[in-house]
Write an enzyme that holds these catalytic residues in place. Sequence first.
Site, mmCIF file in Angstrom:
data_model
loop_
_atom_site.group_PDB
_atom_site.id
_atom_site.type_symbol
_atom_site.label_atom_id
_atom_site.label_comp_id
_atom_site.label_asym_id
_atom_site.label_seq_id
_atom_site.Cartn_x
_atom_site.Cartn_y
_atom_site.Cartn_z
ATOM 1 N N VAL A 54 0.834 -1.207 0.000
ATOM 2 C CA VAL A 54 0.000 0.000 0.000
ATOM 3 C C VAL A 54 0.866 1.254 0.000
ATOM 4 O O VAL A 54 0.602 2.209 -0.709
ATOM 5 C CB VAL A 54 -0.961 0.027 1.207
ATOM 6 C CG1 VAL A 54 -1.706 1.359 1.268
ATOM 7 C CG2 VAL A 54 -1.967 -1.112 1.101
ATOM 8 N N CYS A 55 1.953 1.230 0.806
ATOM 9 C CA CYS A 55 2.850 2.384 0.874
ATOM 10 C C CYS A 55 3.356 2.740 -0.509
ATOM 11 O O CYS A 55 3.395 3.895 -0.893
ATOM 12 C CB CYS A 55 4.084 2.077 1.708
ATOM 13 S SG CYS A 55 3.728 1.848 3.421
ATOM 14 N N SER A 56 3.754 1.711 -1.242
ATOM 15 C CA SER A 56 4.365 1.961 -2.538
ATOM 16 C C SER A 56 3.378 2.642 -3.464
ATOM 17 O O SER A 56 3.716 3.605 -4.148
ATOM 18 C CB SER A 56 4.836 0.650 -3.150
ATOM 19 O OG SER A 56 5.525 -0.087 -2.170
ATOM 20 N N LEU A 59 2.807 6.321 -2.217
ATOM 21 C CA LEU A 59 3.907 7.246 -2.473
ATOM 22 C C LEU A 59 4.115 7.444 -3.968
ATOM 23 O O LEU A 59 4.493 8.526 -4.403
ATOM 24 C CB LEU A 59 5.178 6.761 -1.767
ATOM 25 C CG LEU A 59 5.050 6.663 -0.234
ATOM 26 C CD1 LEU A 59 6.372 6.234 0.385
ATOM 27 C CD2 LEU A 59 4.572 7.961 0.395
#
Lengths: 167, 183
Positions: A54-56, A59
């Site tokens: 999810v972070c990827s 960002l």
Amino acid sequence: MTNTGADHPATPLPPGSPAPEFALPSTPDQRVSLAEFRGQPVILAFYPEDWSPVCSDQLALYQELLPEFRKFNAELLGISVDGVWSHLAFAKDRNLHFPLLADFEPKGEVSRTYQVYRATDGTSERALYVIDADGIVRWSYVSPVGVNPGADGILRALEDLENEEAT
Amino acid sequence: MSRTHWGATLTMPVAEERDHVQGSTDAAVTLLEYGDYECPYCGAAYPIVKEVQSRMGDRLRFVFRNFPITTSHPHAEQAAEAAEGAAAQGRFWQMHDLLYENQRRLDDPALRSYAETLGLDVEQFDRELTEHVHSARVREDFMSGVRSGVNGTPGFYINGVRHDDSYDVETLLAALERAAVSP
């Protein structure tokens, strides 16, 4: 935008609060402090960990939106508890061209001052702050950790700031 | 967990004259996808959308908008512009399908070969790609998605409301059927 229920364990600092000062490493020999950006809006994107899916996505979306953020003269800073070497490798791998700050030692200290540290996991929440040119929190949001909060909230907050300045 | 508390909705309504639309305006329900041609999840969703379309028939209207994440997908923008280039020659959906069916081959020679396959005026197609004639359109799609709360691809909206559940065939169908009876 009430943060109740199991998905929302953290309540971020509310609008109107002074944004706590910090100076965190972005590379092995560079530190970035909030005070450097006095006079322009700052977006803080706390996220749990480098490399998680999810972070990827989140960002990458923000990277895509850097030109939009720049229209508001806003600076984007990512913050997680990962160390600078992880951040550097992650940024290179994902083509991220904004600072990723290491809230690594003392671990999570800045996340705690922003009330977005998850003690159970030892990571930051997935939390967003928009801070104005005077260092005051103008918008904050904590997303369920597995949910990418997108960018519409950030853009709305930046627009509100701009509209207020215009009046 | 995956259900949002925001109730994100479409900020740019579907417009027949600008959007790529399959199905009738009178359809009971509209499914809109924000997609990236190089995103593997969108690739996985492609046959699911086809299946849902075939099962719902003319009760479903499907709309596709571009949401290329070039940070992760270096060919996504060019592929999106290629689909718009095909649209300029009346072949949007044929190109859209070819791109998803050949997701691993989206470099410029591949895009040109798809244009040839579809019988497009390749010279015009090439020129438009080189001059990025369609980049503004792609960006408009993208920003409309950002404003509507797209937080990953594929981003689905059912009758203008973001679908935050999973998008396997049965879940998507059930959500569409629910929206069809209570629009």
